[in-house]
Design an enzyme around this catalytic site. Structure first.
Site, PDB file in Angstrom:
ATOM      1  CG  HIS A  97      -6.539  -6.711  -1.843  1.00  0.00           C
ATOM      2  ND1 HIS A  97      -6.721  -5.752  -0.764  1.00  0.00           N
ATOM      3  CD2 HIS A  97      -6.670  -5.941  -2.709  1.00  0.00           C
ATOM      4  CE1 HIS A  97      -6.566  -4.874  -1.076  1.00  0.00           C
ATOM      5  NE2 HIS A  97      -6.566  -4.668  -2.469  1.00  0.00           N
ATOM      6  CG  ASP A 104      -7.246  -1.650  -2.331  1.00  0.00           C
ATOM      7  OD1 ASP A 104      -6.633  -1.528  -2.869  1.00  0.00           O
ATOM      8  OD2 ASP A 104      -8.352  -2.080  -2.457  1.00  0.00           O
ATOM      9  CD  GLU A 161      -6.504  -0.987  -8.473  1.00  0.00           C
ATOM     10  OE1 GLU A 161      -6.557  -0.983  -7.613  1.00  0.00           O
ATOM     11  OE2 GLU A 161      -7.348  -1.253  -8.867  1.00  0.00           O
ATOM     12  CG  HIS A 164      -3.638  -1.905  -4.707  1.00  0.00           C
ATOM     13  ND1 HIS A 164      -4.876  -2.909  -4.118  1.00  0.00           N
ATOM     14  CD2 HIS A 164      -2.723  -2.502  -4.545  1.00  0.00           C
ATOM     15  CE1 HIS A 164      -3.000  -4.098  -4.299  1.00  0.00           C
ATOM     16  NE2 HIS A 164      -2.361  -3.848  -4.385  1.00  0.00           N
TER      17      HIS A 164
END
Length: 186
Positions: A97, A104, A161, A164
């Site tokens: 990120h 996300d 996740e 993500h």
């Protein structure tokens, strides 16, 4: 002169919803994380996001973005709240990120409601893992729909996740610090 590789995600142009979770206090840290709540991405990731938005709309969905570029200070705050490398990357390694190449997100239906993904965003437990098997078929389909859209758009997933996605070879992109952002004009 703007020498930042980041561009601001234009919600109207991309036809996406933006709900930056870390701009408010309802997140895993329990406090506001972002001092500058703009939705930014590396130009390469933004190009792939444009494609993802087109594919989602073709299937009757819309993307909702929870997080994109994350300044290094924010990564440190999240790490302090949850120092678990399965879910939050150690800031000494540099988050994808913080390179501007991770996003996300989830899918919204035609009524603007989020699809059931089995867990919420930032639910840092095993049921949030991309291929967690003990979920209803409808949830599996929803996750696979998002996965297909994002893979077809040039992103890759991570196992822990469902929300993500990041560009391949994300570590090859340099970290982008706050000074670069402050000196950039959008």
């Amino acid at each position: 002169m703007n020498n930042s590789p980041l561009v601001e995600v234009d919600a109207n142009a991309l036809q996406v919803d933006i709900d930056l979770i870390y701009a408010g206090a309802d997140n895993l840290a329990g406090k506001v994380i972002y001092q500058d709540p703009r939705c930014l991405l590396h130009v390469d990731a933004e190009r792939c996001l444009r494609q993802a938005s087109r594919l989602a709309r073709q299937a009757g969905y819309r993307l909702r973005i929870f997080d994109a570029y994350r300044p290094p200070y924010a990564q440190l705050l999240l790490w302090q709240a949850l120092p678990n490398p399965e879910y939050v990357r150690d800031p000494s390694l540099g988050s994808h990120h913080s390179r501007g190449v991770a996003v996300d997100l989830t899918l919204l239906d035609s009524e603007g409601q989020p699809l059931d993904m089995g867990t919420g965003f930032d639910d840092m437990r095993e049921p949030s893992h991309q291929f967690y098997g003990d979920l209803p078929p409808a949830v599996q389909r929803n996750r696979l729909m998002l996965l297909g859209i994002m893979l077809a758009s040039g992103f890759r997933h991570i196992d822990s996740e469902w929300w993500h996605y990041e560009l391949p070879e994300a570590d090859d992109y340099p970290l982008i610090d706050e000074q670069t952002i402050r000196s950039a004009s959008y």
